[in-house]
Design an enzyme around this catalytic site. Structure first.
Site, PDB file in Angstrom:
ATOM      1  N   LYS A 253      34.148 -44.368  38.498  1.00  0.00           N
ATOM      2  CA  LYS A 253      32.919 -43.890  39.133  1.00  0.00           C
ATOM      3  C   LYS A 253      33.069 -42.388  39.311  1.00  0.00           C
ATOM      4  O   LYS A 253      33.742 -41.917  40.213  1.00  0.00           O
ATOM      5  CB  LYS A 253      32.719 -44.586  40.487  1.00  0.00           C
ATOM      6  CG  LYS A 253      31.241 -44.659  40.955  1.00  0.00           C
ATOM      7  CD  LYS A 253      30.557 -43.318  41.146  1.00  0.00           C
ATOM      8  CE  LYS A 253      31.036 -42.621  42.416  1.00  0.00           C
ATOM      9  NZ  LYS A 253      30.252 -41.353  42.659  1.00  0.00           N
TER      10      LYS A 253
ATOM     11  N   GLU B 105      39.025 -27.151  55.880  1.00  0.00           N
ATOM     12  CA  GLU B 105      38.820 -26.862  54.466  1.00  0.00           C
ATOM     13  C   GLU B 105      37.375 -26.407  54.248  1.00  0.00           C
ATOM     14  O   GLU B 105      36.427 -27.148  54.512  1.00  0.00           O
ATOM     15  CB  GLU B 105      39.117 -28.090  53.620  1.00  0.00           C
ATOM     16  CG  GLU B 105      39.080 -27.811  52.138  1.00  0.00           C
ATOM     17  CD  GLU B 105      39.500 -29.006  51.299  1.00  0.00           C
ATOM     18  OE1 GLU B 105      40.257 -28.826  50.341  1.00  0.00           O
ATOM     19  OE2 GLU B 105      39.063 -30.134  51.626  1.00  0.00           O
TER      20      GLU B 105
ATOM     21  N   GLY C 245      26.863 -43.291  39.496  1.00  0.00           N
ATOM     22  CA  GLY C 245      26.128 -43.722  40.676  1.00  0.00           C
ATOM     23  C   GLY C 245      26.510 -42.909  41.888  1.00  0.00           C
ATOM     24  O   GLY C 245      27.364 -42.018  41.824  1.00  0.00           O
TER      25      GLY C 245
ATOM     26  N   GLY D  26      30.404 -46.145  44.548  1.00  0.00           N
ATOM     27  CA  GLY D  26      31.776 -45.855  44.954  1.00  0.00           C
ATOM     28  C   GLY D  26      32.290 -46.848  45.984  1.00  0.00           C
ATOM     29  O   GLY D  26      33.416 -47.353  45.874  1.00  0.00           O
TER      30      GLY D  26
ATOM     31  N   GLU E 291      44.193 -38.428  46.836  1.00  0.00           N
ATOM     32  CA  GLU E 291      44.428 -36.976  46.765  1.00  0.00           C
ATOM     33  C   GLU E 291      43.271 -36.326  47.508  1.00  0.00           C
ATOM     34  O   GLU E 291      42.136 -36.334  47.057  1.00  0.00           O
ATOM     35  CB  GLU E 291      44.508 -36.509  45.306  1.00  0.00           C
ATOM     36  CG  GLU E 291      45.148 -35.142  45.143  1.00  0.00           C
ATOM     37  CD  GLU E 291      44.125 -34.034  45.039  1.00  0.00           C
ATOM     38  OE1 GLU E 291      43.900 -33.364  46.077  1.00  0.00           O
ATOM     39  OE2 GLU E 291      43.556 -33.837  43.965  1.00  0.00           O
TER      40      GLU E 291
ATOM     41  N   GLY F 186      28.102 -42.218  45.651  1.00  0.00           N
ATOM     42  CA  GLY F 186      29.311 -42.655  46.333  1.00  0.00           C
ATOM     43  C   GLY F 186      29.104 -43.784  47.319  1.00  0.00           C
ATOM     44  O   GLY F 186      29.839 -44.789  47.281  1.00  0.00           O
ATOM     45  N   PRO F 187      28.124 -43.694  48.217  1.00  0.00           N
ATOM     46  CA  PRO F 187      27.934 -44.773  49.200  1.00  0.00           C
ATOM     47  C   PRO F 187      27.485 -46.099  48.593  1.00  0.00           C
ATOM     48  O   PRO F 187      27.514 -47.124  49.280  1.00  0.00           O
ATOM     49  CB  PRO F 187      26.844 -44.192  50.127  1.00  0.00           C
ATOM     50  CG  PRO F 187      26.913 -42.716  49.937  1.00  0.00           C
ATOM     51  CD  PRO F 187      27.272 -42.522  48.507  1.00  0.00           C
TER      52      PRO F 187
ATOM     53  N   CYS G  74      41.052 -27.982  45.822  1.00  0.00           N
ATOM     54  CA  CYS G  74      41.681 -28.523  47.023  1.00  0.00           C
ATOM     55  C   CYS G  74      43.034 -27.900  47.302  1.00  0.00           C
ATOM     56  O   CYS G  74      43.470 -27.826  48.452  1.00  0.00           O
ATOM     57  CB  CYS G  74      41.823 -30.039  46.898  1.00  0.00           C
ATOM     58  SG  CYS G  74      42.625 -30.578  45.384  1.00  0.00           S
TER      59      CYS G  74
END
Length: 498
Positions: free
Chosen positions: A202, A405, A233, A239, A277, A235-236, A311
Site C-alpha cells: 500500500k 520532527e 488507497g 492501510g 521505521e 491510509g485510514p 526522516c
C-alpha cells in the site's frame, strides 16, 4: 520492456486504461508514468471494488497529473488472498531462481531510469537531478544488492547436531511513505522477495505513480502471479485494513511515530511481527577542532535535500560555544544558495507546507532567532507548495522546534558548552534514527558517536552505504532495513536436530 515506452499490461491487454499516456512535452524515456486505473492483484491489473479515485498533484504546479483507484478493505482482502495462494510456490522457489527474477527487475528498472526520475519529480516535486541520482539510482542499487544476496545468503547452516533453517516469514504487508517513494518500496519489497515472502504493498496516496511503474517492472521480470500485489488507497482505509488483516504475517511500515504506535498495537494484539521505521530529530554534532565550514555546509545540504522531507535529516546542528557565532554566520550565508524552485523543490502538499510554516512561526514565538528564511512564502512563487529554507539560531534544546520532527527545510542551531553537554543535547529527544559527528580526527569522532543513542551515525561526512543497516533507537522504530540485517527481518528460524 527496456526503453521506458509503452509496456502494456500484465494481463496481456494493450494498457488502454491510461497507464501509458505520455506528456508530449517531456517525450521519450523521460515521460511521466501517468497511472493505471486499476489495482495489481494476482499478476493482473484489475478494477477496484469501489469507484473512488485519488488524484495525484504536482507539488510544484498544483496541477493534477494523474489518478489511481482508492482501494477498499475488500480490495486488500483480495490481494492478501492472492499473496497467500502464491506463498507456497514462491517460498519453495530455489534462492538462485528468486535472485534471477530480482536481477531481471534491476535491469528493467535501470533501463527506465529517466521515466522513474520524471515520475518522482512530478508527483513529489523533487528537482530533476536529485530525482535521478537519488530517487531512481538508489532503489536500483538496493534492488541489485538483494539480487546478489538472494543467491549468496546461507539459508541453512549446521550448528552442532542441528541444521538451522531460515525460512520466509510469510505474507508481508508493506506500507510506504511519500518522501522517498520508490526507495522505500524497494527497501521492503526486495528483501521480502529475496527471503521467499509474498507481498501486498500500500503506497502513499501522494506518490502512487512510481509504485505502479514498479509493479510493471516486477511483472516484466517474470515474478509469478500473486507474489507481489499493489493496492493504492488511503491510509485510514486500505492501510488500516492491511495492517489488521489476519492473513498478513508481518507489517513493515515507514511513516510517522503516531501511526507507527497504532500499527504496533494492532500487530501486538495479533502477535504479528512488525518492522517500523519512524520519525527522527537527528543531531549533527560539530566537535571542537573539526572543519567548521565543511561540517556546516554538508549539514545544510543534508537537511535541505528532498526539501527537508527526510526522516534521518540532521535537523539539529550542535556547535561549541566558542565557534557558535561563526557557524551561524556560515549557515546564514550558505542558505542563500538554496533557491526555491531551483535547487530546492516544494514540499509534497499544502498541508505539509502549512505545517512547516507553522513550526517556523512557533520557533519565532519561542524566542529563537531566524538568520535565514522565515515563514513567508518565497518571493515570486505564485504557485507550488514551497517553503523558504530556514535556519534558526539561539535555539534552546527544549524548544518544540528542537524536539519535534518538522519534516521541512528547517535547521536549528544549538550551542553547547563541552562534550558532555553536547552528548546530553544529542540524546535528549524521544528519537534516535540517525546523526553525524565531525571531529578533528576519526578517533575522537567515533568515540563520541559510540555514546549517541541513535541507529546510524556518519563520521566526518561518511557516505551513505546501502548495505549498512538502517533503523532507529527509541521512538524512531523497531527493526532494520537494507543489507543482510534488512533481509533478516523477513526470515524466521527453524532448527532440526539429528
Amino acid at each position: 520492456m527496456a526503453d521506458g515506452g509503452s509496456t502494456g499490461r500484465a494481463d496481456g491487454t494493450d494498457g488502454a486504461d491510461g497507464a501509458d499516456k505520455r506528456d508530449p512535452a517531456s517525450g521519450g524515456d523521460g515521460a511521466i508514468h501517468r497511472g493505471h486505473q486499476a489495482l495489481f492483484i494476482g499478476g493482473k491489473w484489475v478494477p477496484a471494488a469501489g469507484d473512488g479515485t485519488i488524484e495525484v498533484v504536482d507539488p510544484a504546479t498544483e496541477q493534477v497529473i494523474g489518478s489511481v483507484p482508492a482501494g477498499t478493505a475488500l480490495d486488500v482482502d483480495t490481494a492478501v488472498r492472492a499473496a497467500r495462494a502464491a506463498l507456497p510456490g514462491w517460498a519453495a522457489t530455489p534462492p538462485a531462481d528468486r535472485a534471477a527474477v530480482l536481477a531481471a527487475a534491476r535491469d528493467l528498472l535501470a533501463a527506465r531510469r529517466e521515466e522513474v526520475a520524471a515520475t518522482v519529480s512530478a508527483e513529489l516535486g523533487a528537482p530533476p537531478a536529485f530525482a535521478a541520482a537519488v530517487h531512481a539510482d538508489l532503489p536500483t542499487a538496493v534492488l541489485a544488492s538483494y539480487a546478489e544476496m538472494a543467491a549468496s545468503h546461507p539459508f541453512e547452516e549446521r550448528v552442532g547436531n542441528s541444521r538451522v533453517l531460515q525460512e520466509p516469514v510469510g505474507v508481508v504487508g508493506a506500507i510506504t511513505p511519500w518522501n522517498y517513494p520508490l526507495h522505500q518500496i524497494v527497501a521492503k519489497v526486495a528483501p521480502a522477495l529475496a527471503a521467499g515472502c509474498t507481498v501486498v504493498l500500500k503506497p502513499a496516496e501522494d506518490t502512487p505513480l512510481v509504485a505502479q511503474l514498479f509493479a510493471d517492472v516486477l511483472a516484466a521480470a517474470g515474478l509469478p502471479a500473486g507474489v507481489f500485489n499493489l493496492v493504492t488507497g488511503l491510509g485510514p482505509v486500505a492501510g488500516q485494513a492491511l495492517a489488521e488483516h489476519p492473513g498478513v504475517d508481518l507489517v513493515s511500515f515507514t511513516g510517522s511515530t503516531a501511526v507507527g504506535r497504532q500499527i504496533g498495537a494492532t500487530a501486538g494484539a495479533a502477535v504479528k511481527r512488525v518492522a517500523l521505521e519512524l520519525g527522527g530529530k537527528s543531531a549533527n554534532v560539530i566537535l571542537p577542532g573539526a572543519d567548521l565550514a565543511r561540517a556546516v555546509n554538508v549539514g545544510l545540504a543534508n537537511v535541505f535535500a528532498n526539501s527537508g522531507q527526510t526522516c534521518s535529516a540532521w535537523t539539529r546542528m550542535l556547535v561549541d560555544a566558542e565557534r557558535y557565532d561563526e557557524a551561524v554566520a556560515i549557515a546564514a550565508a550558505a542558505t542563500a544558495k538554496y533557491v526555491p524552485g531551483d535547487r530546492l523543490g516544494p514540499v509534497v502538499n499544502a498541508k505539509q507546507r502549512d505545517r512547516v510554516r507553522g513550526y517556523i512561526r512557533r520557533g519565532q514565538e519561542e524566542g529563537a532567532r531566524v538568520v535565514a528564511g522565515g515563514p513567508d512564502a518565497p518571493e515570486g512563487m505564485e504557485s507550488g507548495y514551497y517553503v523558504r529554507p530556514t535556519v534558526f539560531a539561539d535555539v534552546q534544546p527544549d524548544m518544540a522546534i528542537a524536539q519535534e520532527e518538522i519534516f521541512g527545510p528547517v535547521v536549528v542551531m544549538i550551542r553547547y558548552q563541552d562534550e558532555e553537554d553536547a552528548l546530553r543535547i544529542a540524546n535528549g529527544t524521544v528519537y534516535g534514527l540517525a546523526g553525524a559527528v565531525w571531529g578533528a580526527d576519526e578517533e575522537s569522532a567515533v568515540a563520541f558517536a559510540r555514546r549517541m543513542d541513535t541507529g546510524q551515525v556518519d563520521i566526518n561526512g561518511g557516505r551513505f552505504n546501502p548495505l549498512a543497516p538502517f533503523g532507529g533507537y527509541k521512538q524512531s522504530g523497531v527493526g532494520r532495513e537494507l543489507g543482510a540485517h534488512g533481509l533478516a527481518e523477513y526470515l524466521q528460524t527453524k532448527s532440526l536436530q539429528f
